[in-house]
Design a protein around this motif. Structure first.
Motif, PDB file in Angstrom:
ATOM      1  N   ALA A   1       8.834  -3.654   4.963  1.00 61.39           N
ATOM      2  CA  ALA A   1       8.334  -2.544   5.779  1.00 61.39           C
ATOM      3  C   ALA A   1       7.730  -1.449   4.900  1.00 61.39           C
ATOM      4  O   ALA A   1       6.640  -0.930   5.192  1.00 61.39           O
ATOM      5  CB  ALA A   1       9.462  -1.972   6.634  1.00 61.39           C
ATOM      6  N   LEU A   2       8.416  -1.092   3.813  1.00 59.33           N
ATOM      7  CA  LEU A   2       7.893  -0.060   2.922  1.00 59.33           C
ATOM      8  C   LEU A   2       6.613  -0.524   2.228  1.00 59.33           C
ATOM      9  O   LEU A   2       5.640   0.235   2.122  1.00 59.33           O
ATOM     10  CB  LEU A   2       8.943   0.312   1.872  1.00 59.33           C
ATOM     11  N   HIS A   3       6.591  -1.756   1.766  1.00 63.15           N
ATOM     12  CA  HIS A   3       5.394  -2.276   1.112  1.00 63.15           C
ATOM     13  C   HIS A   3       4.219  -2.317   2.100  1.00 63.15           C
ATOM     14  O   HIS A   3       3.087  -1.971   1.739  1.00 63.15           O
ATOM     15  CB  HIS A   3       5.651  -3.683   0.548  1.00 63.15           C
ATOM     16  N   GLY A   4       4.501  -2.752   3.324  1.00 64.67           N
ATOM     17  CA  GLY A   4       3.431  -2.814   4.324  1.00 64.67           C
ATOM     18  C   GLY A   4       2.871  -1.452   4.667  1.00 64.67           C
ATOM     19  O   GLY A   4       1.653  -1.275   4.819  1.00 64.67           O
ATOM     20  N   ALA A   5       3.761  -0.454   4.793  1.00 63.35           N
ATOM     21  CA  ALA A   5       3.305   0.899   5.114  1.00 63.35           C
ATOM     22  C   ALA A   5       2.433   1.462   3.996  1.00 63.35           C
ATOM     23  O   ALA A   5       1.363   2.035   4.245  1.00 63.35           O
ATOM     24  CB  ALA A   5       4.506   1.804   5.366  1.00 63.35           C
ATOM     25  N   LEU A   6       2.867   1.295   2.747  1.00 60.43           N
ATOM     26  CA  LEU A   6       2.095   1.819   1.623  1.00 60.43           C
ATOM     27  C   LEU A   6       0.757   1.098   1.480  1.00 60.43           C
ATOM     28  O   LEU A   6      -0.257   1.705   1.115  1.00 60.43           O
ATOM     29  CB  LEU A   6       2.909   1.705   0.331  1.00 60.43           C
TER      30      LEU A   6
END
Length: 262
Positions: free
Chosen positions: A42-47
């Motif tokens: 989720a964090l990688h996708g958001a960034l």
């Protein structure tokens, strides 16, 4: 047919050639120590969306833009993960975006890399992936986001630097200057400078591997701290007086086709 290599394979080989053979040549599976990847994904996708979808006609995104991108990736997270992830993104914004006058568009986001070269008449295909690739005043900088709860030295960082040096040089005709690890929970950035020594170390290691592939030599075990985490101890003569035979159906080592130089 080219022999495939990645940073993970090189790190495994350097730690223990026998474990490398068991996993990649003979096809033996080993227990995984990784937990659920949903929070990290989720964090990688958001960034990735923050940088990929931003309109660079405007100098800086706002924290509201971070929230929009974050909410696209939160569907499978627990309330605790939602809170912790948003805190990490706010920290990232405060440290690495808000102080800037403008952000530069990356060369790439969440992309894969491929290259190839020959060592000892064996064709190798090199592959890797990165979170973000920037072109700075000093040259190429590779960004790797980390979501671990603690900050610890990355296993095989020298080999990662050398491998990406080779791949990016062939892909962009420009040398990698830096690899930066950004620990999102802690808001800390650790940067490694890439040198010719990293480049040479990887070439030598691949050359040693090529000799083993050509000569069909034994993949000898290397004893060390990594043994405690190894799932192949039952088959290892260095860790067991009476190692078990490999399971029935284990494949033979692959035959590697030589590429003759002209």
């Amino acid at each position: 047919m080219a022999y495939p290599l990645s940073a993970t394979k090189l790190i495994t080989y350097k730690q223990c050639p026998q474990a490398y053979s068991f996993k990649y040549e003979r096809g033996l599976s080993s227990p995984s120590a990784f937990g659920s990847p949903k929070f990290g994904n989720a964090l990688h996708g958001a960034l990735a969306d923050i940088y990929k979808d931003w309109n660079y006609d405007y100098p800086l995104p706002s924290l509201d833009w971070f929230a929009v991108c974050w909410q696209k990736h939160t569907g499978e997270l627990t309330p605790a993960q939602l809170h912790e992830g948003w805190m990490a993104l706010q920290l990232y914004y405060e440290k690495y975006v808000a102080p800037l006058t403008m952000i530069r568009k990356p060369l790439g986001v969440e992309a894969k890399l491929k290259a190839s070269f020959q060592v000892n008449n064996i064709e190798f295909s090199l592959s890797g992936r990165y979170d973000r690739l920037d072109f700075t005043d000093d040259g190429l900088e590779l960004i790797d986001y980390k979501t671990s709860k603690t900050i610890s030295p990355s296993d095989g960082i020298d080999l990662q630097l050398g491998l990406y040096y080779l791949v990016l040089e062939q892909t962009y005709q420009k040398a990698l200057q830096k690899l930066s690890l950004i620990y999102l929970r802690q808001g800390q950035k650790i940067t490694y400078d890439v040198t010719q020594e990293h480049h040479q170390q990887v070439r030598e290691l691949i050359g040693d591997m090529a000799l083993k592939l050509r000569a069909d030599q034994d993949w000898k075990p290397e004893v060390g701290g990594h043994c405690d985490r190894c799932g192949y101890q039952r088959y290892c003569s260095a860790k067991s007086e009476k190692p078990e035979p490999l399971p029935e159906g284990t494949r033979e080592g692959r035959q590697v086709q030589l590429s003759l130089g002209i």
